[in-house]
Design a protein around this motif. Structure first.
Motif, PDB file in Angstrom:
ATOM      1  N   LYS A   6       0.828  -1.210   0.000  1.00  0.00           N
ATOM      2  CA  LYS A   6       0.000   0.000   0.000  1.00  0.00           C
ATOM      3  C   LYS A   6       0.860   1.256   0.000  1.00  0.00           C
ATOM      4  O   LYS A   6       0.573   2.218  -0.719  1.00  0.00           O
ATOM      5  CB  LYS A   6      -0.924   0.017   1.215  1.00  0.00           C
ATOM      6  CG  LYS A   6      -2.052  -0.972   1.144  1.00  0.00           C
ATOM      7  CD  LYS A   6      -2.914  -0.871   2.378  1.00  0.00           C
ATOM      8  CE  LYS A   6      -4.014  -1.894   2.376  1.00  0.00           C
ATOM      9  NZ  LYS A   6      -4.851  -1.813   3.590  1.00  0.00           N
ATOM     10  N   ILE A   7       1.918   1.252   0.801  1.00  0.00           N
ATOM     11  CA  ILE A   7       2.804   2.417   0.856  1.00  0.00           C
ATOM     12  C   ILE A   7       3.501   2.622  -0.483  1.00  0.00           C
ATOM     13  O   ILE A   7       3.585   3.745  -0.987  1.00  0.00           O
ATOM     14  CB  ILE A   7       3.821   2.260   2.007  1.00  0.00           C
ATOM     15  CG1 ILE A   7       3.104   2.336   3.350  1.00  0.00           C
ATOM     16  CG2 ILE A   7       4.908   3.327   1.920  1.00  0.00           C
ATOM     17  CD1 ILE A   7       3.977   2.001   4.542  1.00  0.00           C
ATOM     18  N   LEU A  12       4.050   5.665  -5.584  1.00  0.00           N
ATOM     19  CA  LEU A  12       4.020   5.675  -7.051  1.00  0.00           C
ATOM     20  C   LEU A  12       2.890   6.547  -7.582  1.00  0.00           C
ATOM     21  O   LEU A  12       3.043   7.245  -8.592  1.00  0.00           O
ATOM     22  CB  LEU A  12       3.897   4.253  -7.587  1.00  0.00           C
ATOM     23  CG  LEU A  12       5.140   3.376  -7.434  1.00  0.00           C
ATOM     24  CD1 LEU A  12       4.848   1.948  -7.890  1.00  0.00           C
ATOM     25  CD2 LEU A  12       6.296   3.964  -8.217  1.00  0.00           C
ATOM     26  N   ALA A  13       1.752   6.547  -6.913  1.00  0.00           N
ATOM     27  CA  ALA A  13       0.633   7.393  -7.332  1.00  0.00           C
ATOM     28  C   ALA A  13       0.972   8.869  -7.171  1.00  0.00           C
ATOM     29  O   ALA A  13       0.653   9.690  -8.044  1.00  0.00           O
ATOM     30  CB  ALA A  13      -0.619   7.044  -6.524  1.00  0.00           C
ATOM     31  N   VAL A  14       1.648   9.223  -6.083  1.00  0.00           N
ATOM     32  CA  VAL A  14       2.045  10.621  -5.872  1.00  0.00           C
ATOM     33  C   VAL A  14       3.051  11.056  -6.942  1.00  0.00           C
ATOM     34  O   VAL A  14       2.945  12.156  -7.495  1.00  0.00           O
ATOM     35  CB  VAL A  14       2.620  10.812  -4.449  1.00  0.00           C
ATOM     36  CG1 VAL A  14       3.297  12.157  -4.296  1.00  0.00           C
ATOM     37  CG2 VAL A  14       1.519  10.654  -3.420  1.00  0.00           C
ATOM     38  N   LEU A  17       1.154  11.498 -10.243  1.00  0.00           N
ATOM     39  CA  LEU A  17       0.364  12.735 -10.244  1.00  0.00           C
ATOM     40  C   LEU A  17       1.245  13.967 -10.382  1.00  0.00           C
ATOM     41  O   LEU A  17       0.884  14.926 -11.075  1.00  0.00           O
ATOM     42  CB  LEU A  17      -0.479  12.815  -8.972  1.00  0.00           C
ATOM     43  CG  LEU A  17      -1.669  11.862  -8.911  1.00  0.00           C
ATOM     44  CD1 LEU A  17      -2.329  11.916  -7.542  1.00  0.00           C
ATOM     45  CD2 LEU A  17      -2.665  12.202 -10.001  1.00  0.00           C
ATOM     46  N   PHE A  18       2.398  13.954  -9.731  1.00  0.00           N
ATOM     47  CA  PHE A  18       3.331  15.081  -9.844  1.00  0.00           C
ATOM     48  C   PHE A  18       3.801  15.259 -11.288  1.00  0.00           C
ATOM     49  O   PHE A  18       3.823  16.376 -11.812  1.00  0.00           O
ATOM     50  CB  PHE A  18       4.517  14.869  -8.902  1.00  0.00           C
ATOM     51  CG  PHE A  18       5.541  15.952  -8.991  1.00  0.00           C
ATOM     52  CD1 PHE A  18       5.321  17.188  -8.409  1.00  0.00           C
ATOM     53  CD2 PHE A  18       6.739  15.733  -9.665  1.00  0.00           C
ATOM     54  CE1 PHE A  18       6.271  18.193  -8.497  1.00  0.00           C
ATOM     55  CE2 PHE A  18       7.692  16.723  -9.750  1.00  0.00           C
ATOM     56  CZ  PHE A  18       7.459  17.962  -9.175  1.00  0.00           C
ATOM     57  N   LEU A  19       4.171  14.154 -11.924  1.00  0.00           N
ATOM     58  CA  LEU A  19       4.649  14.238 -13.308  1.00  0.00           C
ATOM     59  C   LEU A  19       3.526  14.631 -14.264  1.00  0.00           C
ATOM     60  O   LEU A  19       3.739  15.421 -15.191  1.00  0.00           O
ATOM     61  CB  LEU A  19       5.276  12.916 -13.724  1.00  0.00           C
ATOM     62  CG  LEU A  19       6.592  12.567 -13.009  1.00  0.00           C
ATOM     63  CD1 LEU A  19       7.037  11.167 -13.386  1.00  0.00           C
ATOM     64  CD2 LEU A  19       7.658  13.603 -13.325  1.00  0.00           C
ATOM     65  N   LEU A  20       2.343  14.092 -14.059  1.00  0.00           N
ATOM     66  CA  LEU A  20       1.212  14.474 -14.911  1.00  0.00           C
ATOM     67  C   LEU A  20       0.853  15.936 -14.737  1.00  0.00           C
ATOM     68  O   LEU A  20       0.504  16.620 -15.695  1.00  0.00           O
ATOM     69  CB  LEU A  20       0.000  13.592 -14.605  1.00  0.00           C
ATOM     70  CG  LEU A  20       0.052  12.190 -15.181  1.00  0.00           C
ATOM     71  CD1 LEU A  20      -1.115  11.373 -14.650  1.00  0.00           C
ATOM     72  CD2 LEU A  20       0.006  12.246 -16.689  1.00  0.00           C
TER      73      LEU A  20
END
Length: 71
Positions: A6-7, A12-14, A17-20
């Protein structure tokens, strides 16, 4: 699910989102007014589901007149 999984997924999601956000900020902000307008019908569809549907407009769910007279 394992806590480490989960961590790792959250990190990876953060990063994604930062790159997008950095590459597509103009596109996302340009679509924001349309997304706000789209939220109105979506709220009506998904948030009015607990009203019992149509055809129950004349019925009351409280006490009837006979129940009130007994008290």
């Amino acid at each position: 699910m394992d806590r480490r999984y989960k961590i790792t997924l959250a990190i990876l999601a953060v990063i994604a989102l930062f790159l997008l956000w950095g590459e597509h900020k103009v596109h996302l902000l340009g679509a924001l007014p349309w997304l706000i307008l789209l939220a109105c019908p979506l709220m009506h569809i998904f948030m009015h589901g607990g009203h019992g549907g149509h055809g129950h407009h004349g019925q009351h769910h409280g006490k009837t007149g006979d129940d009130r007279d007994e008290q």
